[in-house]
Design an enzyme around this catalytic site. Structure first.
Site: not given
Length: 130
Positions: A58, A108
């Site tokens: 991205k 995470h």
């Protein structure tokens, strides 16, 4: 100087399912040897690196189809922050964009992995690229 950013989040279950279904074929298609060795099959680490690769795509503005998964590596030595290592078309794209420093953060939780990439893009190619 201009900043390029990318962020991605992925469910750990999605990576676990892909690994269960495709095994080594999945690992070899997505991850570098360094990433496979570092992660040792641990789903949170694999998911974090997957998210980091997507975030870098991205930031490069290419999306998933402009560069290969393995052209974006996430390396981390014990006790140090992760770093992005680009090769092939990903490296060529970063050079054409005059990207300098690339910073990455990966996290995470029980269910998700997330990564953000921030790159400095120098509009004047004579500026320092540290």
């Amino acid at each position: 100087m201009k900043l390029q950013t990318g962020v991605d989040i992925i469910e750990l279950d999605r990576i676990a399912s892909a690994l269960e279904r495709w095994g080594q074929r999945f690992l070899s298609r997505i991850y570098t040897e360094h990433e496979i060795s570092f992660s040792r099959g641990r789903i949170p680490q694999l998911a974090g690196r997957f998210a980091a690769k997507e975030a870098m795509m991205k930031a490069l503005g290419t999306g998933r189809y402009g560069v290969s998964w393995r052209e974006i590596g996430v390396e981390r030595e014990r006790g140090q922050a992760p770093q992005i290592v680009l090769t092939g078309r990903a490296l060529a794209r970063s050079l054409s964009m005059n990207l300098g420093q690339i910073s990455i953060s990966i996290s995470h939780s029980r269910d998700y992995a997330v990564a953000i990439v921030v790159c400095a893009s120098y509009e004047d190619s004579n500026e320092s690229r540290n």
